[in-house]
Structure formats: C-alpha cells, structure tokens
Design a protein around this motif. Sequence first.
Motif, PDB file in Angstrom:
ATOM      1  N   VAL A  59       0.865  -1.176   0.000  1.00 16.27           N
ATOM      2  CA  VAL A  59       0.000   0.000   0.000  1.00 16.27           C
ATOM      3  C   VAL A  59       0.898   1.222   0.000  1.00 16.27           C
ATOM      4  N   PRO A  60       0.833   2.122  -0.970  1.00 21.98           N
ATOM      5  CA  PRO A  60      -0.016   2.025  -2.167  1.00 21.98           C
ATOM      6  C   PRO A  60       0.462   0.924  -3.107  1.00 21.98           C
ATOM      7  N   VAL A  61      -0.439   0.474  -3.940  1.00 23.66           N
ATOM      8  CA  VAL A  61      -0.183  -0.636  -4.855  1.00 23.66           C
ATOM      9  C   VAL A  61       0.652  -0.152  -6.037  1.00 23.66           C
ATOM     10  N   GLY A  62       1.573  -0.993  -6.485  1.00 26.78           N
ATOM     11  CA  GLY A  62       2.378  -0.694  -7.670  1.00 26.78           C
ATOM     12  C   GLY A  62       1.835  -1.442  -8.871  1.00 26.78           C
ATOM     13  N   ALA A  63       2.653  -2.292  -9.470  1.00 27.56           N
ATOM     14  CA  ALA A  63       2.256  -3.036 -10.663  1.00 27.56           C
ATOM     15  C   ALA A  63       1.472  -4.303 -10.331  1.00 27.56           C
ATOM     16  N   VAL A  64       1.625  -4.817  -9.092  1.00 23.99           N
ATOM     17  CA  VAL A  64       0.968  -6.060  -8.697  1.00 23.99           C
ATOM     18  C   VAL A  64       0.311  -5.879  -7.330  1.00 23.99           C
ATOM     19  N   LEU A  65      -0.939  -6.281  -7.241  1.00 22.66           N
ATOM     20  CA  LEU A  65      -1.673  -6.288  -5.984  1.00 22.66           C
ATOM     21  C   LEU A  65      -1.587  -7.692  -5.411  1.00 22.66           C
ATOM     22  N   ASN A  66      -1.087  -7.810  -4.192  1.00 20.79           N
ATOM     23  CA  ASN A  66      -0.983  -9.110  -3.523  1.00 20.79           C
ATOM     24  C   ASN A  66      -2.111  -9.255  -2.525  1.00 20.79           C
ATOM     25  N   LEU A  67      -2.810 -10.370  -2.600  1.00 25.22           N
ATOM     26  CA  LEU A  67      -3.867 -10.700  -1.654  1.00 25.22           C
ATOM     27  C   LEU A  67      -3.465 -11.979  -0.949  1.00 25.22           C
ATOM     28  N   VAL A 118      -1.941  -5.198 -11.937  1.00 27.24           N
ATOM     29  CA  VAL A 118      -2.705  -3.960 -12.063  1.00 27.24           C
ATOM     30  C   VAL A 118      -1.869  -2.867 -12.732  1.00 27.24           C
ATOM     31  N   HIS A 119      -0.835  -3.284 -13.466  1.00 22.51           N
ATOM     32  CA  HIS A 119       0.050  -2.317 -14.120  1.00 22.51           C
ATOM     33  C   HIS A 119      -0.689  -1.451 -15.143  1.00 22.51           C
ATOM     34  N   ASN A 120      -1.810  -1.948 -15.667  1.00 21.04           N
ATOM     35  CA  ASN A 120      -2.559  -1.204 -16.680  1.00 21.04           C
ATOM     36  C   ASN A 120      -3.500  -0.160 -16.082  1.00 21.04           C
ATOM     37  N   VAL A 142     -11.305  -3.567  -4.504  1.00 25.73           N
ATOM     38  CA  VAL A 142     -11.071  -4.969  -4.838  1.00 25.73           C
ATOM     39  C   VAL A 142     -12.092  -5.791  -4.052  1.00 25.73           C
ATOM     40  N   LYS A 143     -12.713  -6.745  -4.736  1.00 22.69           N
ATOM     41  CA  LYS A 143     -13.726  -7.596  -4.119  1.00 22.69           C
ATOM     42  C   LYS A 143     -13.364  -9.047  -4.371  1.00 22.69           C
ATOM     43  N   ILE A 144     -13.550  -9.859  -3.345  1.00 21.37           N
ATOM     44  CA  ILE A 144     -13.296 -11.290  -3.462  1.00 21.37           C
ATOM     45  C   ILE A 144     -14.617 -12.026  -3.247  1.00 21.37           C
ATOM     46  N   PHE A 145     -14.932 -12.877  -4.205  1.00 20.67           N
ATOM     47  CA  PHE A 145     -16.139 -13.694  -4.141  1.00 20.67           C
ATOM     48  C   PHE A 145     -15.737 -15.163  -4.066  1.00 20.67           C
ATOM     49  N   VAL A 146     -16.467 -15.941  -3.291  1.00 22.22           N
ATOM     50  CA  VAL A 146     -16.321 -17.394  -3.286  1.00 22.22           C
ATOM     51  C   VAL A 146     -17.690 -17.966  -3.627  1.00 22.22           C
ATOM     52  N   SER A 147     -17.730 -18.734  -4.689  1.00 21.91           N
ATOM     53  CA  SER A 147     -18.985 -19.307  -5.179  1.00 21.91           C
ATOM     54  C   SER A 147     -20.046 -18.218  -5.339  1.00 21.91           C
ATOM     55  N   ASN A 148     -19.654 -17.115  -5.968  1.00 19.81           N
ATOM     56  CA  ASN A 148     -20.535 -15.978  -6.266  1.00 19.81           C
ATOM     57  C   ASN A 148     -21.064 -15.254  -5.028  1.00 19.81           C
ATOM     58  N   ARG A 149     -20.438 -15.462  -3.871  1.00 14.75           N
ATOM     59  CA  ARG A 149     -20.830 -14.761  -2.643  1.00 14.75           C
ATOM     60  C   ARG A 149     -19.696 -13.830  -2.234  1.00 14.75           C
ATOM     61  N   LEU A 150     -19.986 -12.552  -2.051  1.00 11.83           N
ATOM     62  CA  LEU A 150     -18.976 -11.575  -1.662  1.00 11.83           C
ATOM     63  C   LEU A 150     -18.496 -11.864  -0.248  1.00 11.83           C
ATOM     64  N   ILE A 151     -17.168 -12.081  -0.105  1.00 16.02           N
ATOM     65  CA  ILE A 151     -16.624 -12.352   1.229  1.00 16.02           C
ATOM     66  C   ILE A 151     -15.673 -11.267   1.702  1.00 16.02           C
ATOM     67  N   TRP A 152     -15.182 -10.405   0.779  1.00 17.82           N
ATOM     68  CA  TRP A 152     -14.218  -9.382   1.186  1.00 17.82           C
ATOM     69  C   TRP A 152     -14.266  -8.237   0.210  1.00 17.82           C
ATOM     70  N   ASN A 153     -14.202  -7.022   0.727  1.00 22.66           N
ATOM     71  CA  ASN A 153     -14.256  -5.822  -0.095  1.00 22.66           C
ATOM     72  C   ASN A 153     -13.336  -4.787   0.551  1.00 22.66           C
ATOM     73  N   GLN A 154     -12.388  -4.261  -0.205  1.00 18.83           N
ATOM     74  CA  GLN A 154     -11.436  -3.306   0.351  1.00 18.83           C
ATOM     75  C   GLN A 154     -11.061  -2.279  -0.705  1.00 18.83           C
ATOM     76  N   ARG A 155     -10.834  -1.067  -0.281  1.00 22.39           N
ATOM     77  CA  ARG A 155     -10.412   0.009  -1.177  1.00 22.39           C
ATOM     78  C   ARG A 155      -8.891   0.105  -1.143  1.00 22.39           C
ATOM     79  N   PHE A 156      -8.291   0.417  -2.300  1.00 21.64           N
ATOM     80  CA  PHE A 156      -6.841   0.609  -2.342  1.00 21.64           C
ATOM     81  C   PHE A 156      -6.492   1.781  -3.242  1.00 21.64           C
ATOM     82  N   VAL A 157      -5.281   2.298  -3.036  1.00 18.43           N
ATOM     83  CA  VAL A 157      -4.779   3.413  -3.797  1.00 18.43           C
ATOM     84  C   VAL A 157      -3.630   2.924  -4.669  1.00 18.43           C
ATOM     85  N   LYS A 158      -3.632   3.379  -5.916  1.00 15.07           N
ATOM     86  CA  LYS A 158      -2.523   3.053  -6.824  1.00 15.07           C
ATOM     87  C   LYS A 158      -1.863   4.356  -7.249  1.00 15.07           C
TER      88      LYS A 158
END
Length: 86
Positions: A12-20, A60-62, A70-86
């Motif tokens: 944070v802040p994110v560069g070319a690659v976001l690691n989760l 996320v280099h583009n 960024v949102k993470i879904f498991v089996s189409n269910r939202l489990i995590w949502n977070q804002r980030f700065v690039k």
Amino acid sequence: GNSANSWVMYPVPVGAVLNLKYTGSELITGALTITIQNSSGQNLCRLRSSTTSRTIQVPVHNLGRGIYDVKIFVSNRLIWNQRFVK
C-alpha cells in the motif's frame, strides 16, 4: 472462523501487482473470483482462481493512478471488499 476477515492486501499504495494473502485457518471451498472496480463501480479487472496457494497476485500495471475497490467472491458470494490506492 470467518474467512471474510482473513485477507491481507499489500503493498500500500499498490504498484504493478496487488498481492492478496489469505491468513485464515479454514480451507476456502469453491473458486475465487477477484474483481477490481473504479470509483464509479465499473469493473476493470476480473480474475478467477482455484489455486490452493495462500497468496494471489493480481496484475494492475494497466490501471492509472487512483482509488479502486477490490472484491473477493467465493462461489458468487462476496466475502471481502477493500479500497486501495494506486
């Protein structure tokens, strides 16, 4: 355990690659879908992963400088949502 609270995002802040990184103790069952949206809610990136690795790298280099969600879904269910700065 609650898999929703078991994710870490770096750098944070994110560069070319976001690691989760999943830090939970329980296994995640089902495929992960990761989406990145701009501040208007437009989907800019979508990545599907069924890896057993605890760290997922999202290129996320583009993306220009700004604030994204960024949102993470498991089996189409939202489990995590977070804002980030690039």
